[in-house]
Design a protein around this motif. Sequence first.
Motif, PDB file in Angstrom:
ATOM      1  N   ARG A 705      23.550   5.325   8.208  1.00 41.40           N
ATOM      2  CA  ARG A 705      24.499   4.461   8.892  1.00 41.40           C
ATOM      3  C   ARG A 705      24.419   3.039   8.359  1.00 41.40           C
ATOM      4  O   ARG A 705      23.342   2.458   8.218  1.00 41.40           O
ATOM      5  N   ALA A 706      25.579   2.470   8.074  1.00 32.58           N
ATOM      6  CA  ALA A 706      25.691   1.054   7.732  1.00 32.58           C
ATOM      7  C   ALA A 706      26.520   0.406   8.830  1.00 32.58           C
ATOM      8  O   ALA A 706      27.739   0.610   8.891  1.00 32.58           O
ATOM      9  N   PRO A 707      25.918  -0.366   9.722  1.00 38.12           N
ATOM     10  CA  PRO A 707      26.627  -0.843  10.910  1.00 38.12           C
ATOM     11  C   PRO A 707      27.401  -2.136  10.676  1.00 38.12           C
ATOM     12  O   PRO A 707      27.075  -2.950   9.814  1.00 38.12           O
ATOM     13  N   GLY A 708      28.449  -2.311  11.488  1.00 32.30           N
ATOM     14  CA  GLY A 708      29.094  -3.602  11.606  1.00 32.30           C
ATOM     15  C   GLY A 708      29.948  -4.038  10.446  1.00 32.30           C
ATOM     16  O   GLY A 708      29.785  -5.148   9.936  1.00 32.30           O
ATOM     17  N   PHE A 709      30.897  -3.207  10.013  1.00 28.28           N
ATOM     18  CA  PHE A 709      31.804  -3.571   8.931  1.00 28.28           C
ATOM     19  C   PHE A 709      33.206  -3.813   9.498  1.00 28.28           C
ATOM     20  O   PHE A 709      33.720  -3.000  10.279  1.00 28.28           O
ATOM     21  N   ARG A 710      33.806  -4.899   9.070  1.00 30.43           N
ATOM     22  CA  ARG A 710      35.168  -5.208   9.512  1.00 30.43           C
ATOM     23  C   ARG A 710      36.175  -4.397   8.701  1.00 30.43           C
ATOM     24  O   ARG A 710      36.102  -4.364   7.468  1.00 30.43           O
ATOM     25  N   VAL A 711      37.106  -3.767   9.384  1.00 31.05           N
ATOM     26  CA  VAL A 711      38.153  -2.988   8.724  1.00 31.05           C
ATOM     27  C   VAL A 711      39.194  -3.948   8.159  1.00 31.05           C
ATOM     28  O   VAL A 711      39.772  -4.767   8.884  1.00 31.05           O
ATOM     29  N   VAL A 712      39.435  -3.837   6.847  1.00 33.21           N
ATOM     30  CA  VAL A 712      40.435  -4.654   6.166  1.00 33.21           C
ATOM     31  C   VAL A 712      41.467  -3.716   5.556  1.00 33.21           C
ATOM     32  O   VAL A 712      41.152  -2.969   4.630  1.00 33.21           O
ATOM     33  N   PRO A 713      42.701  -3.717   6.062  1.00 34.40           N
ATOM     34  CA  PRO A 713      43.748  -2.902   5.424  1.00 34.40           C
ATOM     35  C   PRO A 713      43.941  -3.356   3.978  1.00 34.40           C
ATOM     36  O   PRO A 713      44.036  -4.556   3.703  1.00 34.40           O
ATOM     37  N   TYR A 714      44.010  -2.388   3.068  1.00 35.08           N
ATOM     38  CA  TYR A 714      44.020  -2.734   1.650  1.00 35.08           C
ATOM     39  C   TYR A 714      44.766  -1.646   0.890  1.00 35.08           C
ATOM     40  O   TYR A 714      44.691  -0.470   1.248  1.00 35.08           O
ATOM     41  N   PRO A 715      45.459  -2.003  -0.190  1.00 36.38           N
ATOM     42  CA  PRO A 715      46.249  -0.992  -0.917  1.00 36.38           C
ATOM     43  C   PRO A 715      45.409  -0.110  -1.840  1.00 36.38           C
ATOM     44  O   PRO A 715      45.648  -0.019  -3.047  1.00 36.38           O
ATOM     45  N   THR A 716      44.418   0.547  -1.282  1.00 38.05           N
ATOM     46  CA  THR A 716      43.634   1.510  -2.048  1.00 38.05           C
ATOM     47  C   THR A 716      44.336   2.864  -2.013  1.00 38.05           C
ATOM     48  O   THR A 716      45.307   3.048  -1.277  1.00 38.05           O
ATOM     49  N   ALA A 717      43.865   3.801  -2.815  1.00 41.50           N
ATOM     50  CA  ALA A 717      44.449   5.143  -2.799  1.00 41.50           C
ATOM     51  C   ALA A 717      44.254   5.775  -1.421  1.00 41.50           C
ATOM     52  O   ALA A 717      43.241   5.515  -0.750  1.00 41.50           O
TER      53      ALA A 717
END
Length: 770
Positions: A705-717
């Motif tokens: 587990r890697a905790p505490g990441f902010r979700v950033v919408p991004y134009p990835t595949a």
Amino acid sequence: MATKPPKGDPVQDAPQVAEPKHAAAGLPAIRHTLRVAQRQMGVKRTALTLLRVNQKDGFDCPGCAWPEPDHRHTAEFCENGAKAVAEEATLRRVTPEFFAAHSVADLSGRSGYWLGQQGRLTHPVYLPEGGTHYEPVSWERAFDIVAEEIAALGSPDEAVFYTSGRTSNEAAFLYQLFARELGTNNLPDCSNMCHESSGSALGETIGVGKGSVLLEDLYHADLIIVAGQNPGTNHPRMLSALEKAKANGAKIISVNPLPEAGLERFKNPQTPQGMLRGAALTDLFLQIRIGGDQALFRLLNKLILETKGAVDEEFVREHTHGFEEFAAVARAADWEETLAATGLTRAEIERALGMVLASERTIVCWAMGLTQHKHSVPTIREVVNFLLLRGNIGRPGAGVCPVRGHSNVQGDRTMGIFERPAPAFLDALEREFGFAPPREHGFDVVRAIRALRDGRAKVFFAMGGNFVSASPDTEVTEAAMRRARLTVHVSTKLNRSHVVTGARALILPTLGRTERDVRAGGEQFVTVEDSMGMVHASRGRLAPASPHLRSEPAIVCGLARRVLGERSVVPWEEFAEDYGAIRDRIARVIPGFEDFNARVARPGGFALPHAPRDERRFPTATGKANFTAAPVEYPALPEGRLLLQTLRSHDQYNTTIYGLDDRYRGIKGGRRVVLVHPEDARALGFAEGSYVDLVSEWQDGVERRAPGFRVVPYPTARGCAAAYYPETNVLVPLDATADTSNTPASKSVVVRLEAHTGDADGRLEQSAAE
């Protein structure tokens, strides 16, 4: 003027997020370069130092391994190279007083960014068993401590000798010589974690585990395919070569899960037009699903085979082996399976095919996006198949181009830093030095961690690098290191590996590339080998950061004298004082280095021989270039999961964090972010700005587990995500490795996103202003 290091650790999980950029370099890169350099070095030192980077009479950049052109600009460096130089030539210092004020427990709670910003190490320091603080130690006592622990081992194979890609040719040759005279081949290196897959695939298929092109070949190519690579951040000077290739008429296809600014448009800071408008680089962007590259090249090979006159039949007949078996599996490639594996459209692949067929000279460049998957070796073999079909190896403007990372990682391997040395190399060592080197294979990085974990290795010695942060499965790696009797690191600056220690620990401070190296034999220089097999000198010019520093060759020689004592047959004292004597021995042991001292004295150095490139001779088991016929593989993605690739921000180089921004991707002031396609985020129920834990899923059932990441919408595949390492190395299982090469599979990690509760990384109480 230079500034003091930060006192507190800045918040890393609350970044500002803007739209990604669509061009790299230009005026923003110049501003950022000067700002960072002046903070570390001050104005005068910045000017004196940066103007010597990558010059023929200067020092080699301690950053990436991209080669220098024959004609050098006055400013022959990139933004990230300048950051690397600034952190090495910094006026900040880590003294014994610093260690007295900070316990190891205190330092272990700091971020890698904070540790690195404190400055240059000035004295050897020692953490005794049961101790809480590092304390000053003399060089003689430090060598005694290492000798005591090695003497207590049941076998030399209980010691591990790791090498970073910063290590010079001279130091690397001495280091492997010491380990082998001691009696072990336990010589893991950073290549085990990056381009081992390239070496494995190329050694089998063309007979040389290195790229087959020189810089001039890029200028004369008709088509350059850049796959699984982000040169705008990781090898920025490559953009100049791509710009020149474009000006000469080349087309460029980029194959990557994320759009990258540097491959869209390059604003060359060396020219007014470049600063104002820049040059568009990519002609076709194939936004491939993570791990779909083998399927893409397999289908292109099928389509080439089906096109009349497209195969170079004379080359295939005269210079290759295994064509019929390969052709049979290639012709069976399935369109629907390929579209599912790659996420591409039929029209995109057909357009790529048209560009391939129109090219007489094609180069394929790649980096970690191809090398860090379970199926990386067959993927790169398929790239070789693709080039062999049209005779694109062994002629100008064509070939394989694995783009190496650290500045001398390729040279270290050439010098013998390898856990599985060739018998011919060991034979040459034995003839030259008169001792019988061990023949049993040693530990690579993953096997070394297992050995430390299981108590089969007890001494860990690192020549540079940041092993703990670079390695996979962070919790397992750290627990393994703590089981060691002794951990030793030869370093210029603090990093995480210094605070994850064995029962006893040493930090040995060394000279940097920028610094003058004066021995009794006079002023010395070292040599490096770049990513294209060019060997050249590197001469530091700055006064050392401390009179207590020693060069890497001097450290190895001093250690060897103390550990091996009278039984050694190697003239360590001579080597410590005269690096020319080391090069004389290299010339007699390693093919291609004949007359080493005279040839490296020429401005620009010399190119090592490469039989496939120079002669169309392929030193493989069959005596020809080998087509291969592996089944197509690509990662399976369970419902509700994402495929995560670990990557760098623009403000880092490998595990060194220069700052908390990723300018080209629109991230400012933070690193704990996960880039997710907006539709995937919506389908998973996470809004922009949500905080999640990344939880990897693998066959062993262990929760990572890697905790505490902010979700950033991004134009990835679609179905793919990306986040920065080393923060996400905790998610990569130690045993999830590439077949054949054993490289950690850090670019295709199956993860689920879980809503996070609580402070994202435990540091929210600290002010970003600190």
